[in-house]
Write a protein that holds these residues in place. Structure first.
Motif, PDB file in Angstrom:
ATOM      1  N   LEU A 234       0.835  -1.220   0.131  1.00 43.29           N
ATOM      2  CA  LEU A 234       0.185   0.124   0.044  1.00 43.29           C
ATOM      3  C   LEU A 234       0.990   1.208   0.008  1.00 43.29           C
ATOM      4  CD1 LEU A 234      -2.878   1.294   0.143  1.00 43.29           C
ATOM      5  CD2 LEU A 234      -3.012   1.131   2.289  1.00 43.29           C
ATOM      6  N   PRO A 235       2.010   1.345   0.742  1.00 45.24           N
ATOM      7  CA  PRO A 235       2.781   2.694   0.834  1.00 45.24           C
ATOM      8  C   PRO A 235       3.324   2.869  -0.697  1.00 45.24           C
ATOM      9  CG  PRO A 235       3.454   1.412   2.635  1.00 45.24           C
ATOM     10  CD  PRO A 235       2.511   0.503   1.916  1.00 45.24           C
ATOM     11  N   LYS A 236       3.392   1.847  -1.551  1.00 42.73           N
ATOM     12  CA  LYS A 236       3.863   2.136  -2.996  1.00 42.73           C
ATOM     13  C   LYS A 236       2.662   2.309  -3.821  1.00 42.73           C
ATOM     14  CE  LYS A 236       6.886   0.116  -6.622  1.00 42.73           C
ATOM     15  NZ  LYS A 236       7.523  -1.190  -7.030  1.00 42.73           N
ATOM     16  N   SER A 237       1.607   1.588  -3.461  1.00 39.27           N
ATOM     17  CA  SER A 237       0.794   1.656  -4.548  1.00 39.27           C
ATOM     18  C   SER A 237      -0.308   2.814  -4.381  1.00 39.27           C
ATOM     19  CB  SER A 237      -0.414   0.339  -4.647  1.00 39.27           C
ATOM     20  OG  SER A 237      -0.909   0.216  -3.309  1.00 39.27           O
ATOM     21  N   ARG A 238      -0.389   3.259  -3.261  1.00 38.23           N
ATOM     22  CA  ARG A 238      -1.277   4.270  -2.696  1.00 38.23           C
ATOM     23  C   ARG A 238      -2.551   4.372  -3.128  1.00 38.23           C
ATOM     24  NH1 ARG A 238       1.387   9.254  -5.429  1.00 38.23           N
ATOM     25  NH2 ARG A 238       1.536   7.625  -7.165  1.00 38.23           N
ATOM     26  N   LEU A 239      -3.141   3.021  -3.236  1.00 37.20           N
ATOM     27  CA  LEU A 239      -4.351   2.701  -3.515  1.00 37.20           C
ATOM     28  C   LEU A 239      -5.195   1.590  -2.850  1.00 37.20           C
ATOM     29  CD1 LEU A 239      -6.842   3.302  -5.605  1.00 37.20           C
ATOM     30  CD2 LEU A 239      -5.706   1.976  -7.363  1.00 37.20           C
ATOM     31  N   LEU A 240      -6.222   1.437  -2.321  1.00 34.31           N
ATOM     32  CA  LEU A 240      -6.733   0.349  -1.904  1.00 34.31           C
ATOM     33  C   LEU A 240      -8.270   0.138  -2.127  1.00 34.31           C
ATOM     34  CD1 LEU A 240      -8.817   1.189   1.036  1.00 34.31           C
ATOM     35  CD2 LEU A 240      -6.526   1.787   1.701  1.00 34.31           C
ATOM     36  N   VAL A 241      -8.809  -1.004  -2.203  1.00 31.18           N
ATOM     37  CA  VAL A 241     -10.194  -1.383  -2.309  1.00 31.18           C
ATOM     38  C   VAL A 241     -10.737  -1.592  -1.101  1.00 31.18           C
ATOM     39  CG1 VAL A 241     -11.586  -3.140  -3.325  1.00 31.18           C
ATOM     40  CG2 VAL A 241      -9.733  -2.074  -4.603  1.00 31.18           C
ATOM     41  N   MET A 242     -11.706  -1.377  -0.750  1.00 33.36           N
ATOM     42  CA  MET A 242     -12.850  -1.694   0.474  1.00 33.36           C
ATOM     43  C   MET A 242     -13.696  -2.651   0.143  1.00 33.36           C
ATOM     44  SD  MET A 242     -13.549   2.334   1.483  1.00 33.36           S
ATOM     45  CE  MET A 242     -13.071   2.729   2.917  1.00 33.36           C
ATOM     46  N   ALA A 243     -13.213  -3.644   0.438  1.00 32.27           N
ATOM     47  CA  ALA A 243     -13.976  -4.948   0.185  1.00 32.27           C
ATOM     48  C   ALA A 243     -15.447  -4.945   0.762  1.00 32.27           C
ATOM     49  CB  ALA A 243     -13.442  -6.454   0.616  1.00 32.27           C
ATOM     50  N   GLY A 244     -15.820  -4.315   1.694  1.00 35.41           N
ATOM     51  CA  GLY A 244     -16.866  -4.472   2.539  1.00 35.41           C
ATOM     52  C   GLY A 244     -17.829  -3.400   2.274  1.00 35.41           C
ATOM     53  N   HIS A 245     -17.375  -2.267   1.387  1.00 33.61           N
ATOM     54  CA  HIS A 245     -17.984  -1.094   0.956  1.00 33.61           C
ATOM     55  C   HIS A 245     -17.773  -0.962  -0.609  1.00 33.61           C
ATOM     56  CE1 HIS A 245     -19.465   2.858   1.415  1.00 33.61           C
ATOM     57  NE2 HIS A 245     -18.249   3.539   1.092  1.00 33.61           N
ATOM     58  N   GLU A 246     -19.175  -1.633  -1.194  1.00 33.21           N
ATOM     59  CA  GLU A 246     -19.185  -2.011  -2.600  1.00 33.21           C
ATOM     60  C   GLU A 246     -18.673  -0.467  -3.344  1.00 33.21           C
ATOM     61  OE1 GLU A 246     -21.701  -4.088  -5.961  1.00 33.21           O
ATOM     62  OE2 GLU A 246     -22.398  -3.910  -3.839  1.00 33.21           O
ATOM     63  N   GLU A 247     -18.148  -0.448  -4.272  1.00 31.26           N
ATOM     64  CA  GLU A 247     -17.404   0.408  -5.175  1.00 31.26           C
ATOM     65  C   GLU A 247     -16.473   1.319  -4.448  1.00 31.26           C
ATOM     66  OE1 GLU A 247     -20.457   2.716  -7.140  1.00 31.26           O
ATOM     67  OE2 GLU A 247     -22.033   0.895  -7.603  1.00 31.26           O
ATOM     68  N   GLY A 248     -16.488   1.309  -3.137  1.00 33.72           N
ATOM     69  CA  GLY A 248     -15.685   2.044  -2.452  1.00 33.72           C
ATOM     70  C   GLY A 248     -14.063   1.826  -2.589  1.00 33.72           C
ATOM     71  N   LEU A 249     -13.308   2.971  -2.907  1.00 33.26           N
ATOM     72  CA  LEU A 249     -11.702   2.900  -3.267  1.00 33.26           C
ATOM     73  C   LEU A 249     -11.158   4.163  -2.534  1.00 33.26           C
ATOM     74  CD1 LEU A 249     -12.846   2.488  -6.377  1.00 33.26           C
ATOM     75  CD2 LEU A 249     -10.730   1.403  -6.675  1.00 33.26           C
ATOM     76  N   VAL A 250      -9.884   3.981  -1.857  1.00 36.11           N
ATOM     77  CA  VAL A 250      -9.271   4.968  -1.355  1.00 36.11           C
ATOM     78  C   VAL A 250      -7.816   5.101  -1.896  1.00 36.11           C
ATOM     79  CG1 VAL A 250      -8.099   5.989   0.813  1.00 36.11           C
ATOM     80  CG2 VAL A 250     -10.458   4.845   0.985  1.00 36.11           C
ATOM     81  N   SER A 251      -7.296   6.431  -2.226  1.00 30.10           N
ATOM     82  CA  SER A 251      -6.155   6.727  -2.729  1.00 30.10           C
ATOM     83  C   SER A 251      -5.528   7.914  -1.838  1.00 30.10           C
ATOM     84  CB  SER A 251      -6.292   7.130  -4.172  1.00 30.10           C
ATOM     85  OG  SER A 251      -6.786   8.523  -4.332  1.00 30.10           O
ATOM     86  N   PHE A 252      -4.284   8.249  -1.953  1.00 33.90           N
ATOM     87  CA  PHE A 252      -3.544   9.151  -1.146  1.00 33.90           C
ATOM     88  C   PHE A 252      -2.108   9.585  -1.940  1.00 33.90           C
ATOM     89  CE2 PHE A 252      -2.668   5.045   0.547  1.00 33.90           C
ATOM     90  CZ  PHE A 252      -0.951   4.986   0.765  1.00 33.90           C
ATOM     91  N   GLY A 253      -1.731  10.704  -1.370  1.00 34.40           N
ATOM     92  CA  GLY A 253      -0.445  10.935  -2.053  1.00 34.40           C
ATOM     93  C   GLY A 253       0.122  12.281  -1.271  1.00 34.40           C
ATOM     94  N   VAL A 254       1.317  12.930  -1.884  1.00 34.78           N
ATOM     95  CA  VAL A 254       2.063  13.906  -1.105  1.00 34.78           C
ATOM     96  C   VAL A 254       1.178  15.221  -1.339  1.00 34.78           C
ATOM     97  CG1 VAL A 254       4.258  12.824  -1.297  1.00 34.78           C
ATOM     98  CG2 VAL A 254       3.351  14.425  -3.271  1.00 34.78           C
TER      99      VAL A 254
END
Length: 201
Positions: free
Chosen positions: A162-182
């Motif tokens: 995750l620290p490298k991809s900066r992108l995750l999927v929320m399996a229990g929250h349909e359609e939900g994704l989270v990203s982050f950056g500097v």
């Protein structure tokens, strides 16, 4: 699962908004994401998606609860999260609007890494389906905005790419994704570039 419902205790103090200048870049990228349908209003009439930037230390400015429906936000639609407590399931916020139901998730990522200066939560059905378990993915039992989701953020950040991809999927929250950056631009482009890569409109 109830969408758009705040699942933590929000200790909200109503206060004056930030100046538009402080929010200009944040608001610009929020509008870009809205134009792509990544933030918006679902078929049930419930707003989705939120965006934040670090303010001072672990405090952050975030779009308020129920703002997904608006194509354009003003400074009245953003608030400051000043502190949070995962164990007590509380978030403290000061501003013109109550903090987003995803504030706990944003908060824990800011705490995970001081180089993270922006966090974004979006919805996109096809992107969610294609990235589920292909990028770091939360446990299906973890509902959004809960201490369990916060713990999942910590697990993914410490034990996956995750620290490298900066992108995750929320399996229990349909359609939900989270990203982050500097910054908010790089956090936004994590999602937008992935859509281009996968040839998703």
């Amino acid at each position: 699962m109830q969408e758009g419902v705040i699942k933590f205790t929000c200790n909200w103090t109503k206060a004056e908004p930030f100046t538009p200048e402080v929010l200009a870049e944040l608001n610009h990228w929020r509008q870009v994401l809205f134009s792509k349908g990544l933030i918006g209003l679902d078929k049930q009439g419930i707003g989705y998606g939120n965006i934040s930037i670090r303010y001072q230390q672990n405090q952050f400015i975030i779009s308020g609860s129920g703002t997904g429906q608006f194509s354009e936000l003003t400074n009245e639609h953003y608030t400051l999260v000043t502190s949070f407590n995962v164990h007590r399931n509380t978030v403290d916020a000061v501003g013109p609007i109550i903090a987003s139901s995803e504030s706990m998730t944003h908060a824990i990522l800011y705490q995970c890494d001081p180089s993270i200066n922006s966090v974004i939560h979006v919805h996109h059905k096809e992107l969610w389906k294609r990235l589920l378990h292909k990028v770091p993915t939360t446990d299906k039992k973890a509902e959004y905005g809960t201490p369990l989701m916060a713990k999942e953020m910590i697990r993914l950040y410490s034990k996956t790419e995750l620290p490298k991809s900066r992108l995750l999927v929320m399996a229990g929250h349909e359609e939900g994704l989270v990203s982050f950056g500097v910054d908010v631009e790089s956090a936004s482009k994590v999602i937008l570039d992935k859509m281009i890569e996968l040839e998703i409109e």
